[in-house]
Design an enzyme around this catalytic site. Structure first.
Site, mmCIF file in Angstrom:
data_model
loop_
_atom_site.group_PDB
_atom_site.id
_atom_site.type_symbol
_atom_site.label_atom_id
_atom_site.label_comp_id
_atom_site.label_asym_id
_atom_site.label_seq_id
_atom_site.Cartn_x
_atom_site.Cartn_y
_atom_site.Cartn_z
ATOM 1 N N GLY A 69 1.736 -2.887 10.374
ATOM 2 C CA GLY A 69 2.435 -1.829 11.075
ATOM 3 C C GLY A 69 1.794 -0.479 10.804
ATOM 4 O O GLY A 69 1.008 -0.309 9.871
ATOM 5 N N GLN A 71 -0.031 3.459 11.696
ATOM 6 C CA GLN A 71 -1.165 4.115 12.324
ATOM 7 C C GLN A 71 -2.403 3.991 11.443
ATOM 8 O O GLN A 71 -2.591 2.981 10.774
ATOM 9 C CB GLN A 71 -0.790 5.580 12.584
ATOM 10 C CG GLN A 71 0.336 5.752 13.592
ATOM 11 C CD GLN A 71 -0.174 5.858 15.014
ATOM 12 O OE1 GLN A 71 -1.370 5.896 15.274
ATOM 13 N NE2 GLN A 71 0.761 5.910 15.965
ATOM 14 N N SER A 135 1.039 5.083 0.464
ATOM 15 C CA SER A 135 1.316 4.602 1.820
ATOM 16 C C SER A 135 1.743 3.144 1.774
ATOM 17 O O SER A 135 1.348 2.401 0.869
ATOM 18 C CB SER A 135 0.066 4.738 2.696
ATOM 19 O OG SER A 135 -0.325 6.085 2.824
ATOM 20 N N GLY A 137 2.302 -0.361 4.414
ATOM 21 C CA GLY A 137 2.148 -0.996 5.713
ATOM 22 C C GLY A 137 2.270 -2.495 5.546
ATOM 23 O O GLY A 137 1.554 -3.087 4.728
ATOM 24 N N GLY A 148 0.464 -4.317 2.317
ATOM 25 C CA GLY A 148 1.176 -3.833 1.146
ATOM 26 C C GLY A 148 1.153 -2.335 0.992
ATOM 27 O O GLY A 148 1.486 -1.599 1.917
ATOM 28 N N SER A 150 -0.726 1.369 -0.909
ATOM 29 C CA SER A 150 -1.872 2.028 -1.527
ATOM 30 C C SER A 150 -1.373 3.275 -2.243
ATOM 31 O O SER A 150 -0.514 3.998 -1.733
ATOM 32 C CB SER A 150 -2.938 2.391 -0.491
ATOM 33 O OG SER A 150 -2.415 3.252 0.509
ATOM 34 N N CYS A 166 -1.582 8.332 8.826
ATOM 35 C CA CYS A 166 -0.381 7.631 9.298
ATOM 36 C C CYS A 166 0.137 8.205 10.610
ATOM 37 O O CYS A 166 1.306 8.030 10.969
ATOM 38 C CB CYS A 166 0.713 7.647 8.232
ATOM 39 S SG CYS A 166 0.143 6.964 6.655
#
Length: 207
Positions: A69, A71, A135, A137, A148, A150, A166
């Site tokens: 998911g 950007q 972040s 995702g 996962g 970062s 993002c």
């Protein structure tokens, strides 16, 4: 079932992503969850919602279109990446709660280092005074997650200025080093993993 922790070192993004897909496709009801701890060479990854205009400056860093998911984001040396290969059906929680638990694990780890951080219900991730330090995702398939988190530890943040991180224009980013905490990626992983294990517990009461 206890999770398997794999410290994979510095590995290229694309084969790691393919390995996550293969693991998820082949797992069964009794497959143990795994957490993969890695660093990546410089790479931009563009999620399913990614738009090319969020890459602001052409450069030599490769761009990989991936199936998580979100950007566009940047991975590079000095950033801790933990891939969460988790059967979250066992946890009896929804995706939003899973994301909250991952964020809280990072927030708790940073608090131990004297860094006050927070999540944002409208923009997944972890922030320090409005600057993004971590972040998230995920991809959900058959009730299991891959991809996962970062966490920026001690890295060159310049490539973040070449994108809208993002998908957010002018989003500031930060890292642990800039906030006065000097750890290696391996040391940061050792401090984060116990919090992840606790918050990914199947018991709602213990998270």
């Amino acid at each position: 079932m206890p999770r398997i922790i794999k410290h994979l070192g510095r590995v290229d993004y694309e084969p790691t992503w393919r390995a996550m897909q293969a693991f998820t496709d082949s797992r069964g009801a009794e497959t143990r969850d795994e957490l993969w701890v890695v660093e990546h060479p410089p790479v931009f990854t563009q999620g399913l919602a990614g738009k090319p205009e969020h890459l602001l400056q052409q450069n030599d860093v490769p761009v990989v279109k991936t199936d998580r998911g979100g950007q566009i984001t940047y991975h590079g040396p000095g950033q801790l990446v933990v891939y969460l290969l988790v059967d979250f059906k066992r946890m009896h929680v929804g995706v939003r709660e899973l994301v909250r638990r991952i964020e809280q694990a990072i927030i708790d780890m940073l608090a131990e280092q004297g860094i006050a951080a927070n999540g944002d219900v409208d923009a997944p991730g972890v922030y320090v005074d409005g600057a993004k330090i971590a972040s998230l995702g995920l991809r959900i398939k058959n009730g299991a997650t891959y991809h996962g988190l970062s966490l920026n530890v001690d890295m060159d943040l310049t490539p973040f200025s070449w994108i809208n991180p993002c998908g957010y224009a002018n989003l500031k980013v930060t890292q642990m080093k800039n906030l006065g905490v000097n750890l290696t990626v391996a040391e940061a992983a050792d401090k984060l993993l116990p919090h992840l294990e606790r918050h990914l517990s199947t018991s709602k009461e213990t998270a």
